[in-house]
Design an enzyme around this catalytic site. Sequence first.
Site, PDB file in Angstrom:
ATOM      1  N   HIS A   1       0.697  -1.163  -0.001  1.00 52.69           N
ATOM      2  CA  HIS A   1      -0.069   0.093  -0.132  1.00 52.69           C
ATOM      3  C   HIS A   1       0.847   1.184   0.108  1.00 52.69           C
ATOM      4  O   HIS A   1       0.896   1.973   1.053  1.00 52.69           O
ATOM      5  CB  HIS A   1      -0.987   0.026   1.213  1.00 52.69           C
ATOM      6  CG  HIS A   1      -1.753  -1.134   1.359  1.00 52.69           C
ATOM      7  ND1 HIS A   1      -1.255  -2.529   1.716  1.00 52.69           N
ATOM      8  CD2 HIS A   1      -3.190  -1.428   1.277  1.00 52.69           C
ATOM      9  CE1 HIS A   1      -2.397  -3.333   1.861  1.00 52.69           C
ATOM     10  NE2 HIS A   1      -3.566  -2.781   1.291  1.00 52.69           N
TER      11      HIS A   1
ATOM     12  N   GLU B   1      -9.137  -6.076  -4.502  1.00 50.28           N
ATOM     13  CA  GLU B   1      -8.113  -6.833  -3.761  1.00 50.28           C
ATOM     14  C   GLU B   1      -8.428  -8.416  -3.819  1.00 50.28           C
ATOM     15  O   GLU B   1      -7.467  -9.116  -3.886  1.00 50.28           O
ATOM     16  CB  GLU B   1      -7.774  -6.484  -2.292  1.00 50.28           C
ATOM     17  CG  GLU B   1      -7.147  -5.209  -2.311  1.00 50.28           C
ATOM     18  CD  GLU B   1      -6.983  -4.855  -0.726  1.00 50.28           C
ATOM     19  OE1 GLU B   1      -5.954  -4.065  -0.298  1.00 50.28           O
ATOM     20  OE2 GLU B   1      -7.653  -5.277   0.216  1.00 50.28           O
TER      21      GLU B   1
HETATM   22 FE   LIG Z   1      -5.198  -3.575   1.231  1.00 50.82          FE
END
Ligand SMILES: [Fe+2]
Length: 303
Positions: free
Chosen positions: A59, A240
């Site tokens: 991230h 995701e």
């Molecule tokens: Fe994530």
Amino acid sequence: MARITAGVTTSHIPAVGAALDNGRSHEPYWQPVFAGYEWVQAWQKEEKPDVVVLVYNDHASAFDMKVIPTFAIGCAEQFQPADEGWGPRQVPVVEGHPDLAWHIAQSCILDEFDMTIINEMDVDHGLTVPLSVIFGPQEKWPAKIIPLAVNVVTYPPPSGNRCWLLGEAIARAVASFPEDLNVQIWGTGGMSHQLQGPRAGLINKEWDGRFLDKLVEDPESLRRMPHIEYLREAGSEGIELVMWLIMRGALGKQVEQLNRFYHVPASNTAVGHIVLRPKADGADIPASDTIEANSPAAQEMIA
Ligand SMILES: [Fe+2]
């Protein structure tokens, strides 16, 4: 020989790591979340995996807009917990398995998956929160970890089918590694959630439930699910979930579900967790049809 004995998925919500790290896991809000992982923590003490191939996404901790690898494999001896703005999480250093990681990289690249080889990388909550919930708090992680980072942050992420096929390639790679290793593969991220815009906070329980059902019983349909369905039904960060298909592809067509947990909410996200056992022990993973993977040199390498 090395063998994949199980597949595990879990959401990797940063607030779950923060709740654990700040001693809040027994608070009424968080207790049901952590209770959902008690089964798998006890199970892992029996399973004792030697290595986990841990599929996750970074991230903007190790990668940013300067470098965006679609599939990156960590081949280092160690990976330090990343500083995501509040200092690194106080969790054990992640020990890698360079020999198996390089073997998987070589095998997958000859199998026509252009993996990015990473020899230095910090790992963020996407990798450390799954370790915390699946193994429970530890002084030292009980398995070697091979980080496998997937781009699901900057469009375009890989397709579900591409992820599935990578899972199959990883299964072939593991099965050709000569050391006797108990290997698990984990898929992390999801479930439905959206962090920004007018739909921030979106959670779709029904869709999440169907996704978990299909992961066990009808994974072929997930291979063909387009990105737009994830975005529309599961929110912008629900994409995701394509990473779970790498785990699922590595287990072959038939699996047994050992455990499942779903809970809403944790932070602004649905928590999903499932444990699967391959039924055919890799026997129904198709052989590679690529020229390089089947070349005499490659066959000698994996013999
Ligand atoms: Fe994530």
